[in-house]
Design an enzyme around this catalytic site. Sequence first.
Site, PDB file in Angstrom:
ATOM      1  CG  HIS A 198      -2.142  -0.799   1.096  1.00 42.67           C
ATOM      2  ND1 HIS A 198      -3.055  -0.607   0.080  1.00 42.67           N
ATOM      3  CD2 HIS A 198      -2.631  -1.827   1.858  1.00 42.67           C
ATOM      4  CE1 HIS A 198      -4.051  -1.472   0.215  1.00 42.67           C
ATOM      5  NE2 HIS A 198      -3.815  -2.229   1.277  1.00 42.67           N
ATOM      6  CB  CYS A 226      -1.981   3.878  -4.286  1.00 39.69           C
ATOM      7  SG  CYS A 226      -3.026   2.514  -4.843  1.00 39.69           S
TER       8      CYS A 226
END
Length: 314
Positions: A95, A147
Amino acid sequence: MAVAARVSGAKRLATLVGCNYFGSQYELHGCINDVRDMTETLVSRFGFDRSNITVLTDEPGSDPMPTGVTIKSVLSDMIGKANSGDVLFFHYSGHGTLIPATKAHHGHRKDEAIVPCDFNLITDVDFRKMVDKLPSGTSLTIISDSCHSGGLIDNEKEQIGPSTVKSSTGAKNTNARFISHESLLQHLGGLSGIESQHVGDHIAHLFGDDASDKFLKGTQHSQKLTSDNGILLSGCQTNETSADVGPEDGDGKPCGAFSHSLQKVLAQHPGVISNKELVTKARQLLGTAGFEQHPCLYCSDANAEALFLLEKQA
């Protein structure tokens, strides 16, 4: 700046981190596969010795786990071993997130960070400090399949990104490798027990001196673009998410769309390939497949044209 060049007898050192966040609401599925695949590519194609590769995953039973302090410690050790001419590599799959900018010149912009398994964020400022410690003539190539990873090395020059290439619009629906600011606050607040709307306050409270320098009082950060041997290949632009895809898009197993595209480009081009060519071709592959993410390249002009991982030419 001395541009890194391939040196006979130089070391090739790598650290790879894959976080799937098993059993949590943030669980991903392809990150550990990404780093396992890249490990094999480093050995079979790029001349890395397995004894010089450190792989950290959060697979149950792993020791050590890829916490923020462990990742920074392993990277610091790797940089500390480096001499001029060495090739260093860091691959992160997991992440990413955006946090409110701490530098006045960023205005209302947000800054980039990766999310280790313990949520002790590693930020763009931390990666800038790592690059600044590189010996002259030593390169550090970073792949971040997460991301909002564009710009993850603070103040590195954009070579391929939102201001240099017009992005097309994709349409594929995927699981994003993204944890929102609001989710971060909720998660960290539950751990810290303090009342604050600032991510940094919770992280500083939880991790003390092991927190990112971005969150420590009195830390000074450069505000100038620098020319150095840091090379960032990011899975997407700062304002985008990177996809975690299932077996149907990963040749039979879950993976990161960006990591998988890099493997496909390398397989299709067995000869040497530059950093710029690799990112450009990965962009094209993802666009053709309908992904709404646009990989970026941040580095000096010279390193944009340099061979990926200074691969030996036949």
